[in-house]
Every structure is written in structure tokens, then in C-alpha cells.
Design a protein around this motif. Structure first.
Motif, PDB file in Angstrom:
ATOM      1  N   TYR A  24       0.719  -1.314  -0.012  1.00 23.00           N
ATOM      2  CA  TYR A  24      -0.085  -0.130  -0.213  1.00 23.00           C
ATOM      3  C   TYR A  24       0.839   1.310   0.128  1.00 23.00           C
ATOM      4  O   TYR A  24       0.725   2.059  -0.948  1.00 23.00           O
ATOM      5  CB  TYR A  24      -0.911  -0.062   1.172  1.00 23.00           C
ATOM      6  CG  TYR A  24      -1.871   1.234   1.230  1.00 23.00           C
ATOM      7  CD1 TYR A  24      -2.724   1.639   0.302  1.00 23.00           C
ATOM      8  CD2 TYR A  24      -1.569   2.061   2.596  1.00 23.00           C
ATOM      9  CE1 TYR A  24      -3.522   2.506   0.449  1.00 23.00           C
ATOM     10  CE2 TYR A  24      -2.314   3.325   2.679  1.00 23.00           C
ATOM     11  CZ  TYR A  24      -3.253   3.539   1.626  1.00 23.00           C
ATOM     12  OH  TYR A  24      -4.118   4.720   1.588  1.00 23.00           O
ATOM     13  N   THR A  25       1.824   1.204   0.789  1.00 24.27           N
ATOM     14  CA  THR A  25       2.690   2.529   1.086  1.00 24.27           C
ATOM     15  C   THR A  25       3.294   2.591  -0.209  1.00 24.27           C
ATOM     16  O   THR A  25       3.581   3.899  -0.773  1.00 24.27           O
ATOM     17  CB  THR A  25       3.772   2.316   2.283  1.00 24.27           C
ATOM     18  OG1 THR A  25       2.952   1.738   3.358  1.00 24.27           O
ATOM     19  CG2 THR A  25       4.366   3.716   2.605  1.00 24.27           C
ATOM     20  N   THR A  26       3.850   1.398  -0.667  1.00 26.76           N
ATOM     21  CA  THR A  26       4.794   1.810  -1.900  1.00 26.76           C
ATOM     22  C   THR A  26       3.980   2.196  -3.175  1.00 26.76           C
ATOM     23  O   THR A  26       4.464   2.943  -4.104  1.00 26.76           O
ATOM     24  CB  THR A  26       5.493   0.301  -2.168  1.00 26.76           C
ATOM     25  OG1 THR A  26       6.073   0.052  -0.859  1.00 26.76           O
ATOM     26  CG2 THR A  26       6.464   0.283  -3.255  1.00 26.76           C
ATOM     27  N   LEU A  27       2.583   1.606  -3.445  1.00 21.29           N
ATOM     28  CA  LEU A  27       2.029   2.046  -4.363  1.00 21.29           C
ATOM     29  C   LEU A  27       1.328   3.399  -4.523  1.00 21.29           C
ATOM     30  O   LEU A  27       1.465   3.927  -5.504  1.00 21.29           O
ATOM     31  CB  LEU A  27       0.901   0.684  -4.857  1.00 21.29           C
ATOM     32  CG  LEU A  27      -0.421   0.742  -3.758  1.00 21.29           C
ATOM     33  CD1 LEU A  27      -1.324   1.974  -4.207  1.00 21.29           C
ATOM     34  CD2 LEU A  27      -0.827  -0.681  -4.194  1.00 21.29           C
ATOM     35  N   VAL A  28       1.218   3.893  -3.052  1.00 22.71           N
ATOM     36  CA  VAL A  28       0.725   5.317  -3.128  1.00 22.71           C
ATOM     37  C   VAL A  28       1.974   5.959  -3.509  1.00 22.71           C
ATOM     38  O   VAL A  28       1.626   7.099  -4.358  1.00 22.71           O
ATOM     39  CB  VAL A  28       0.191   5.556  -1.710  1.00 22.71           C
ATOM     40  CG1 VAL A  28       0.255   7.222  -1.504  1.00 22.71           C
ATOM     41  CG2 VAL A  28      -1.020   4.650  -1.396  1.00 22.71           C
ATOM     42  N   CYS A  29       3.300   5.840  -2.917  1.00 21.65           N
ATOM     43  CA  CYS A  29       4.333   6.638  -3.612  1.00 21.65           C
ATOM     44  C   CYS A  29       4.473   6.389  -5.288  1.00 21.65           C
ATOM     45  O   CYS A  29       4.789   7.392  -5.563  1.00 21.65           O
ATOM     46  CB  CYS A  29       5.381   6.330  -2.886  1.00 21.65           C
ATOM     47  SG  CYS A  29       5.558   6.677  -1.018  1.00 21.65           S
ATOM     48  N   ASP A  30       4.113   5.427  -5.560  1.00 20.02           N
ATOM     49  CA  ASP A  30       4.455   5.214  -6.815  1.00 20.02           C
ATOM     50  C   ASP A  30       3.781   6.239  -7.694  1.00 20.02           C
ATOM     51  O   ASP A  30       3.749   6.473  -8.724  1.00 20.02           O
ATOM     52  CB  ASP A  30       4.219   3.630  -7.304  1.00 20.02           C
ATOM     53  CG  ASP A  30       4.294   3.368  -8.955  1.00 20.02           C
ATOM     54  OD1 ASP A  30       5.456   3.405  -9.390  1.00 20.02           O
ATOM     55  OD2 ASP A  30       3.358   2.775  -9.492  1.00 20.02           O
ATOM     56  N   ALA A  31       2.155   5.871  -7.365  1.00 23.53           N
ATOM     57  CA  ALA A  31       1.324   6.855  -8.115  1.00 23.53           C
ATOM     58  C   ALA A  31       1.520   8.269  -8.039  1.00 23.53           C
ATOM     59  O   ALA A  31       1.391   8.739  -9.073  1.00 23.53           O
ATOM     60  CB  ALA A  31      -0.250   6.467  -7.656  1.00 23.53           C
ATOM     61  N   MET A  32       1.921   8.833  -6.949  1.00 22.54           N
ATOM     62  CA  MET A  32       2.420  10.149  -6.759  1.00 22.54           C
ATOM     63  C   MET A  32       3.601  10.277  -7.530  1.00 22.54           C
ATOM     64  O   MET A  32       3.469  11.609  -8.352  1.00 22.54           O
ATOM     65  CB  MET A  32       2.816  10.454  -5.357  1.00 22.54           C
ATOM     66  CG  MET A  32       1.597  10.535  -4.531  1.00 22.54           C
ATOM     67  SD  MET A  32       2.012  11.269  -2.618  1.00 22.54           S
ATOM     68  CE  MET A  32       2.580  12.720  -2.773  1.00 22.54           C
ATOM     69  N   ALA A  33       4.621   9.556  -7.790  1.00 22.12           N
ATOM     70  CA  ALA A  33       5.693   9.695  -8.582  1.00 22.12           C
ATOM     71  C   ALA A  33       5.269   9.768  -9.985  1.00 22.12           C
ATOM     72  O   ALA A  33       5.666  10.715 -10.727  1.00 22.12           O
ATOM     73  CB  ALA A  33       6.775   8.782  -8.237  1.00 22.12           C
ATOM     74  N   ARG A  34       4.373   9.004 -10.356  1.00 23.20           N
ATOM     75  CA  ARG A  34       4.020   8.580 -11.749  1.00 23.20           C
ATOM     76  C   ARG A  34       3.257  10.211 -12.297  1.00 23.20           C
ATOM     77  O   ARG A  34       3.573  10.634 -13.207  1.00 23.20           O
ATOM     78  CB  ARG A  34       3.033   7.498 -12.081  1.00 23.20           C
ATOM     79  CG  ARG A  34       3.767   6.347 -12.101  1.00 23.20           C
ATOM     80  CD  ARG A  34       2.796   5.166 -11.986  1.00 23.20           C
ATOM     81  NE  ARG A  34       3.587   3.812 -12.305  1.00 23.20           N
ATOM     82  CZ  ARG A  34       3.930   3.234 -13.072  1.00 23.20           C
ATOM     83  NH1 ARG A  34       3.643   3.620 -14.598  1.00 23.20           N
ATOM     84  NH2 ARG A  34       4.539   2.159 -13.101  1.00 23.20           N
ATOM     85  N   ARG A  35       2.609  10.502 -11.403  1.00 22.19           N
ATOM     86  CA  ARG A  35       1.756  11.655 -11.801  1.00 22.19           C
ATOM     87  C   ARG A  35       2.620  12.913 -12.055  1.00 22.19           C
ATOM     88  O   ARG A  35       2.571  13.778 -12.734  1.00 22.19           O
ATOM     89  CB  ARG A  35       0.606  12.118 -10.534  1.00 22.19           C
ATOM     90  CG  ARG A  35      -0.092  13.618 -11.180  1.00 22.19           C
ATOM     91  CD  ARG A  35      -1.384  13.732 -10.198  1.00 22.19           C
ATOM     92  NE  ARG A  35      -1.843  15.136 -10.542  1.00 22.19           N
ATOM     93  CZ  ARG A  35      -2.552  15.581 -11.372  1.00 22.19           C
ATOM     94  NH1 ARG A  35      -3.244  14.634 -11.969  1.00 22.19           N
ATOM     95  NH2 ARG A  35      -2.879  16.701 -11.368  1.00 22.19           N
TER      96      ARG A  35
END
Ligand code: ME8
Length: 675
Positions: A24-35
Motif C-alpha cells: 500500500y505505502t509503496t504503490l501510493v508513492c508510485d502513483a504520486m511519482a508517476r503523476r
């Protein structure tokens, strides 16, 4: 707009295999980084593993392997999972790497050279599970964070002058109001710091699995100073290489340290104090999210209630897991994970709403316009329904950005799905399939407008939600004939950019519907993946404690035997006592009373002031946030002039009746009734 964005996950301990909480933590960061990348911001996204310390040393010994073997294996597992989940990290730091050790030693040296480290001796309690020094507790006392028994540590240590940073930290929290988010966490931290900071032991001489203190290799550096420094060392801090120094200068300070709420104190108190002491810039914000619960308690290895992300990936795929977690969990709060809810969300939002919009729009363009995006009719002949979709799309672009940037991922996705629903409704109401039957020029123009409008709305949604569900959106983008979605600049997104005549790619479904059997399949896979859940070796089981109450009166002496049959009470008598789960918000000493603490306890419906006779066993600051059992229907009384509206339940242990607060191994909601 800032010209760079540096985001980090916590580095995960390698004593446990990755579970959905870590994902969860990792994919939230990933989504933010992608945007951010899609917005054209130079982004650096870091994750990694935390591999030193007593906990890891012991886990390795328990598993009969060397620490090095354990850390290599589990760190590799985390990394393989992130690769499978297409996590777009720019670097993966391991604290056992030489580049990290060099940087940590440099951090230690700087803090020491600036006069904030001294040698002293420490005797006190240590929680190996949290790798935390625990204040004001005697031998055998339980850790106020996790409830496990602490161990007494007695050694010569290096100390960090944390006490020198009290005012500076409080000023930081005030001047940089969004340094800690959300607000509840910020308030907890302020209360903790206000109650006074003690110097912190930052080395251990009784363990060897760590980074040696510079010039004194008998000691290893405290695992949290080691771990927190990763955020700098990964960028090149402490390296003599010019390119590393440039990278550090370019990206430090971090824009976002994303963490779970249980490690707030380390990140919001210790870390900025270490950085101030080393004279390094401070991170811009620390964002603490809530916990994923499974079967109503925090998903964690020691509770044996973890879900392996691989199960969801195997059955429903990466996007399903990402979408579910981002959409279902209100960011910042705890959220439940269930396979039922996962499949329901997948079917309704992905397979039905987005999947259908994509497949019918693209299929009809393929069928009626030979796969080329058609010309819409002139503005004069467009209907209010066409205009409404254009307007909704434009509004969604703005709303989505605003909500996402405010960490309201769930609401941002809800806004995007609002557009999806509007277009699906528009399609039903305008029935392009019926219009296509007619074949006259006017109908043909109408058909073109309807399909252009749907395809353009589909393009807008796809671009917006790409950071959340990267794989399916990349495929829809290609089917729309637009090439590589990662190349698209989100900052330029607006209605009407879909070029007429764009040639669609081959059309294929992206979200096959899941039937009910997938739930059973996933549960079965989890059963296979999980070893039998043994009770954790390090829980409180077997504590020789009897229930007693501390609150209005000083701790009662421990009864020597349980009540005889004659003196037993009826269930009705017991039912008269109303007990609820409370959470301590404020704790402070009562002036002139050595044993008493004044507490403010949230009991779900209100915040109560309770005076408890526990001051000799618990330092006030260790109690903030702790969940306790409160007797809530006692008459109010005054103790030393302070009104007490309830009683906190505790065991009374040993001859002196030392109070040990009653608590829960599972996470329980505030206000829950005990019966
Ligand atoms: O604390 N729900 O590592 P850790 C949501 N090494 N998130 C969860 C979760 C759950 N049930 N369980 C874990 C450490 N997490 C230290 C960090 S940083 C310098 C050192 C996530 O392996 C969440 O982000 O215990 C939490 O903070 C982190 O994993 C803890 O991972």
C-alpha cells in the motif's frame, strides 16, 4: 511549480515478508511519482530495505541463517515484488550497502563534530520489536507502543542531545504547518515534544549487526539513526564522487517522506533533530497514512493476518490491487482489506464502468468509422448533452488534480469515475447503436459527435487515472491510437485535443469480469501461502497479572486469589459497569501528586478528563495515542482538586501493585464497548 520532486517510502524491515500493508505505502508513492513525472517534474522515487539491528540479528538466528543470508533473501523478495508491481522506483537502497554505511558514518561524524553527541551510560528498557528506547519503565515492563515485554539494556553508549531541540522542533511544527500531515498526527507530535525530550542513546555495544561508530568500532550506530539516514545516503550523501554530491544537492531535501502512522515519532521528532544537528536541510513534509486492517486488526506478521499481494496479482492483476487500495481506503485513516470488497470494486468500477466505456466506444468507432476517430458536427448542431460532457470533463481535470495533490486519492478517483458514469449514461441516452441504424447524413453527423465525445472523455479519464492504474490505461491509450501514455504531458490536458482521424489500435477488453469463484480461489491461495499462524512468541501471554483498576484511587493491592464462589457477582451486576476503549490524547503530571496523571481520553462520544494513579509507572509522553480501557459510568470525583470522570483499567503487579495498563493486541476502534 517546483522543478523537482523527491519522494520516499519507509525502508522495510527484512524480518518479515512483504504484505499488502507494505504494498500500500509503496504503490501510493508510485502513483504520486508517476503523476509528477507526467506533469513534467523531475522526480526521484526511493524505496529499499532496513537490514540492521537486534531484531534482524535475532530473526536470522531464529531462522538458523546468517544475518547476511536473511537480508539478501528477504530484500530480494521485496524488490522482486516491486518489480512485478511495476513500481517505478529510481533507486533501491539497502542499509547493508557500503554506500549507505559511508553516509551514515558521515552523518554521525557531522552530528558529533557539531557538539551534539556525548558518551554516557544507559540503563533502561529497550523494545527490540520497535527498536525503541522506552522511558520510565521498570524491568519486565511492556512497551507502550506495541505491548510486548521490553528488555533491560545496561551499557555505555553514545548519546544524542535530543533535549537541545525541543524549542527548535516546536518552532518547525508551527512555522512549517504542513511538515506533518494529517493534522491529528501533527497534534500528537506537538504534545509529545511539549511534554519534554530526553537525550537519546544512539549506539549499542552489545550487538554487532550494524554500522560501526566512526573511531570507536566497539559500538554500532542505533538502527533508527542508521535507517533514517537512508533518505540522504541513497542520493549520495557522504560520497566523495562529484556525481553523487550533485545528485544529493539536486534532490535533497525530500519533498515527501511517506510513512505509516506507527513510525511518526522517529520521522517527525528524531529525524529533523538529527538533520538540524548535522546542519542539513529538513524534509518538506512527512505524510503518515493509516493501517490496512485484515479481519479488523492491523495486518502484520506477528498477528499472522497478512495478505500476500501476489495472490491478488495472480488472480486479478496489478491494476485491481492498486485501484482497490487507492479508491477504497480513505487516505490517512485505517481501512479494511477484504477479498469480497476487492472483487466487488473490480467488477463494478473497472470491469463494468471503465471497461465498458472503453470497449463500447472503441468498438463502435471501429465498426462505424473504420477505426478512425470521427469528425464531430459543428458547434451549432451540438446538443446540451454533448456540451455537458465536455464541461464535466474539464471540471474533472481540475477537481482530480486538486484532490490528488491534497492526498485525497479516493475522492480524486471518485471524481474521475463521476465522469465515466456521466459518459456511460450519455451513451445510453443517446443510443449511438440506434442512430447508426438510420444511415442518413444527419444521423451520421450525430453518430460522429456522440462517438467523438465519448472517445475524448475516455482519453481524459485514461490520462488522469494512469498514475493509479498504469497498465490498463497504457493499453487503452494505445487502443485510442495515441502511442505511449508515459510520454503524455498531463499539464497540457484539456478537452478537445483528440485529433480527428486518429487511427485506433486493435481493440481488446482490458478488465475481464471476475466471477464469484475468484474469491474462494484467492482465499485458497492465501491458505497455501501462509504458514499456520502460530501465536507470536513475543506477546504478553503468560504475564502474571490480575485485573485491577487504577484511576480514582491509587493502585489497589493485588488480590492473592480469585473470588470464592460465594462472593461472585451476577452478570447483571457486571453489566452495570460500562467499559469502553479510549485513546489517550493528553497526559500530564498532576502538580504535587507523585502518583497521579491527568489524562484526556477520547472515548468515542467525547473526550473525558480522567485522573489515574499511574505516574510512577508511565511517563506521560509514552501514553499519547495509546488505547486503554476506561470505566465510563463512575460518578465524578476530585483528586488533588482535579476532577476525574472515569477510571483506567490496569493490572496490579507484584508486591508494590505496579500498574500495567490493560490493552489490546488487535487494533480496536475508539469507543468500542467491553462486555
Ligand atoms: O518500520 N497497513 O519497517 P516495517 C499499512 N524499518 N501500512 C503498513 C502496514 C499496514 N498494516 N504494515 C506495514 C519499519 N505498513 C522501519 C522503517 S524508515 C527509515 C524505517 C507499511 O517493515 C507502513 O508504511 O515495519 C509502515 O510504516 C511500514 O510498512 C513499516 O514497515
Amino acid at each position: 511549480m517546483a522543478d523537482k520532486f523527491y519522494i520516499t517510502t519507509p525502508i522495510y524491515y527484512v524480518n518479515a515478508r512483504p504484505h499488502v500493508g507494505h504494498a500500500y505505502t509503496t504503490l501510493v508513492c508510485d502513483a504520486m511519482a508517476r503523476r509528477k513525472r507526467m506533469l513534467g517534474v523531475d522526480t526521484f522515487f526511493l524505496t529499499g530495505t532496513d537490514e540492521h539491528g537486534q531484531k534482524i540479528e535475532r530473526s536470522a538466528a531464529d531462522a538458523g541463517v546468517t544475518p547476511r543470508e536473511l537480508t539478501d533473501r528477504v530484500s530480494g523478495e521485496f524488490r522482486a515484488l516491486w518489480d512485478r508491481m511495476k513500481i517505478s522506483y529510481d533507486d533501491y537502497i539497502r542499509t547493508t550497502e557500503a554506500r549507505h554505511a559511508r553516509g551514515v558514518q558521515e552523518m554521525f561524524r557531522r552530528i558529533r563534530d557539531n557538539g551534539f553527541i556525548y558518551k554516557g551510560s544507559y540503563t533502561g528498557q529497550y523494545c527490540v520489536y520497535d527498536e525503541l528506547y522506552v522511558d520510565a519503565a521498570g524491568a519486565g515492563a511492556l512497551c507502550p507502543e506495541c505491548g510486548r515485554p521490553t528488555e533491560t539494556v545496561s551499557e555505555e553508549n553514545y548519546f544524542f542531545k535530543l533535549s537541545a531541540f525541543e524549542d527548535k522542533l516546536l518552532r518547525l511544527y508551527t512555522e512549517q504547518a504542513d511538515f506533518i500531515r494529517p493534522e491529528t498526527r501533527r497534534n500528537e507530535v506537538i504534545t509529545f515534544v511539549r511534554s519534554g525530550l530526553r537525550d537519546l542513546s544512539i549506539s549499542r555495544s552489545s550487538i554487532s549487526w550494524g554500522i560501526p561508530v566512526p573511531d570507536d568500532p566497539q559500538h554500532v550506530i542505533y538502527v533508527w539513526l542508521d535507517a533514517l539516514s537512508n533518505y540522504c545516503t541513497a542520493l549520495g550523501f557522504g560520497s566523495p564522487e562529484p556525481k553523487d554530491q550533485q545528485r544529493f544537492a539536486r534532490y535533497w531535501p525530500a519533498d515527501v517522506h511517506m510513512i505509516g502512522k506507527e513510525i511518526v515519532r522517529f520521522h517527525c521528532v528524531y529525524w529533523p533533530a538529527f538533520l538540524m544537528a548535522a546542519k542539513l536541510p529538513l524534509p518538506r513534509s512527512i505524510i503518515a497514512h493509516g493501517w490496512l486492517l485484515f479481519e479488523e486488526s492491523k495486518m502484520s506478521k506477528s498477528r499472522g493476518n497478512i495478505v500476500h499481494p501476489q495472490t491478488v496479482l495472480d488472480v486479478l492483476g496489478n491494476d485491481a490491487l492498486r485501484y482497490f487500495l487507492l479508491r477504497e481506503v480513505v487516505f490517512g485513516q485505517d481501512g479494511g482489506f477484504s477479498f469480497d470488497a476487492l472483487v466487488q470494486r473490480y467488477n463494478s468500477d473497472l470491469a463494468n464502468d471503465l471497461g465498458n466505456l472503453a470497449s463500447r466506444t472503441l468498438t463502435m468507432i471501429a465498426r462505424y468509422f473504420r477505426g478512425e476517430v470521427p469528425y464531430p458536427s459543428s458547434a451549432a448542431t451540438r446538443t446540451p448533452a454533448d456540451e455537458a460532457i465536455a464541461r464535466t470533463a474539464q471540471e474533472t481535470i481540475t477537481a482530480f488534480g486538486r484532490l490528488w495533490d491534497d492526498y485525497q486519492f479516493s475522492r480524486a478517483l471518485e471524481a474521475a469515475w463521476g465522469l465515466v458514469a456521466a459518459v456511460n449514461k450519455y451513451l445510453v441516452e443517446n443510443s449511438p447503436w440506434a442512430v447508426a441504424e438510420k444511415g442518413d447524413d444527419e444521423s451520421r453527423a450525430r453518430l460522429a459527435t456522440i462517438l467523438y465525445t465519448s472517445a475524448e472523455a475516455l482519453r481524459v479519464v485514461t490520462a488522469l487515472v494512469h498514475p493509479a492504474i498504469p497498465e490498463a490505461t497504457a493499453r487503452i491509450w494505445t487502443q485510442l491510437g495515441l502511442g505511449e501514455i508515459a510520454q503524455f504531458r498531463l499539464s497540457a490536458l484539456q478537452w478537445g485535443q483528440l485529433q480527428l482521424g486518429t487511427k485506433l489500435g486493435p481493440v481488446e477488453g482490458v478488465f475481464p469480469r471476475a466471477d464469484k469463484s475468484v474469491i474462494e480461489r484467492m482465499l485458497e491461495m492465501e491458505r497455501e501461502r501462509s504458514k499456520p499462524a502460530a501465536p507470536p512468541a513475543d506477546t504478553q501471554a503468560g504475564q502474571p497479572a490480575t485485573q485491577a483498576a487504577v484511576g480514582l484511587a491509587p493502585a489497589a493491592p493485588a488480590p492473592t486469589a480469585t473470588a470464592t464462589t460465594e462472593s461472585r457477582i451476577s452478570i447483571d451486576d457486571f453489566a452495570k459497569v460500562e467499559m469502553r476503549v479510549g485513546q489517550i490524547k493528553v497526559a500530564e503530571k498532576v502538580k504535587g501528586a507523585d502518583k497521579l496523571l491527568r489524562l484526556e481520553v477520547d472515548i468515542g462520544t467525547e473526550v473525558r478528563q480522567v485522573v489515574a494513579g499511574i505516574a510512577e509507572a508511565y511517563a506521560p509522553e509514552t501514553l499519547i495515542g495509546r488505547k486503554v480501557v476506561v470505566v465510563v459510568n463512575l460518578q465524578a470525583r476530585k483528586l488533588r482538586g482535579v476532577e476525574s470522570n472515569g477510571m483506567i483499567v490496569a493490572a496490579s503487579v507484584g508486591e508494590k501493585g505496579t500498574p500495567v495498563l490493560a490493552g489490546f493486541l488487535e487494533d480496536v476502534p475508539v469507543g468500542a464497548k467491553l462486555k
